[in-house]
Design a protein around this motif. Structure first.
Motif: not given
Length: 277
Positions: A247-256
């Motif tokens: 997932l770390t290579h696919r999703l924007p993580k700012r909300r997380l």
């Protein structure tokens, strides 16, 4: 009744540990962390209900957390290494100093009061939360990593903080690497590699540190490592760690990042309350 605890209450706690195991595994892959910031507070409530004495409860949580994170860290590291994202030189430079830091923390577990570990958790969690909530990709200490003693010092700090908080050190090492210009994906991947020796050394160190307290520890504990907590949570968190790495290579993580930062502040407040109660 199981070990003096109502079966219904124990069932809810076990469910909470299983849920935390899933979250732990995803966080391990997604942020390059072992998830100890999730595990420790869950175990703290679990061991409170089981009646573990206050003066050793936090140490038991930390030691068990480090043991739980071992397979999670290994799976996360292997998943990131398969993508070629790990900076191998950093892992090699930090491994020995980090283990030395872990050893200092394990020695403290044998002698220091529980309040020391609660304060350490609060301070380190607040630092990680601040970086998650307010950090910017543009923040830099230097364009590249330092050498020699400075790198060894960073490795020692990561290991010590990890051992005092019950984490793999991913959030701390990721913050350091990004402040020296390393891309976030490489920082996360490398942090997962550093977490492997930290968690193995930490689990062994806390098991040894708790042996003098064996008589007051819960059944199926080896020093400050609860085999019950390990058996329940470790397989789940390890299984889902590779999902987070993908997932770390696919999703924007700012909300997380924001959600995790707020969660850390909430847990820090919980331990502050236990200190002043």
């Amino acid at each position: 009744m199981i070990m003096g605890v109502p079966a219904a209450e124990l069932a809810w706690l076990v469910a909470g540990i299983l849920a935390a195991g899933i979250v732990t595994g995803i966080l391990a892959g997604l942020f390059g962390i072992g998830g100890g910031a999730v595990i420790v507070p869950v175990l703290y409530e679990f061991f409170r209900v089981l009646g573990v004495p206050e003066d050793i409860r936090m140490q038991l949580c930390i030691g068990t957390s480090l043991a739980i994170i071992v397979p999670t860290s290994v799976r996360s590291y292997r998943a990131h290494r398969a993508k070629g994202a790990v900076i191998g030189g950093v892992v090699r430079q930090w491994a020995i100093p980090a283990i030395a830091g872990v050893a200092v923390g394990a020695v403290a577990a044998a002698f220091a009061p529980a309040a020391v570990f609660k304060i350490a958790f609060v301070v380190i969690a607040a630092f990680i939360a601040a970086k998650l909530l307010f950090g910017r990709d543009s923040w830099r200490l230097a364009p590249d990593l330092p050498g020699g003693a400075a790198m060894a010092s960073y490795g020692f700090i990561v290991g010590l903080c990890s051992s005092l908080m019950g984490v793999a050190g991913g959030s701390i090492s990721t913050a350091i690497l990004t402040l020296y210009g390393k891309p976030i994906h490489n920082a996360v991947a490398t942090s997962s590699g550093v977490g492997v020796p930290i968690t193995i050394a930490g689990a062994v160190g806390y098991a040894l540190a708790g042996l003098p307290h064996q008589s007051v520890l819960p059944p199926f504990s080896i020093g400050f490592v609860s085999l019950i907590g390990f058996v329940i949570m470790a397989p789940v968190s390890s299984l889902v760690a590779s999902w987070g790495a993908r997932l770390t290579h696919r999703l924007p993580k700012r909300r997380l990042e924001i959600a995790f930062g707020l969660f850390l502040l909430l847990i820090a407040a919980r331990f502050v309350a236990s200190l002043v109660a």
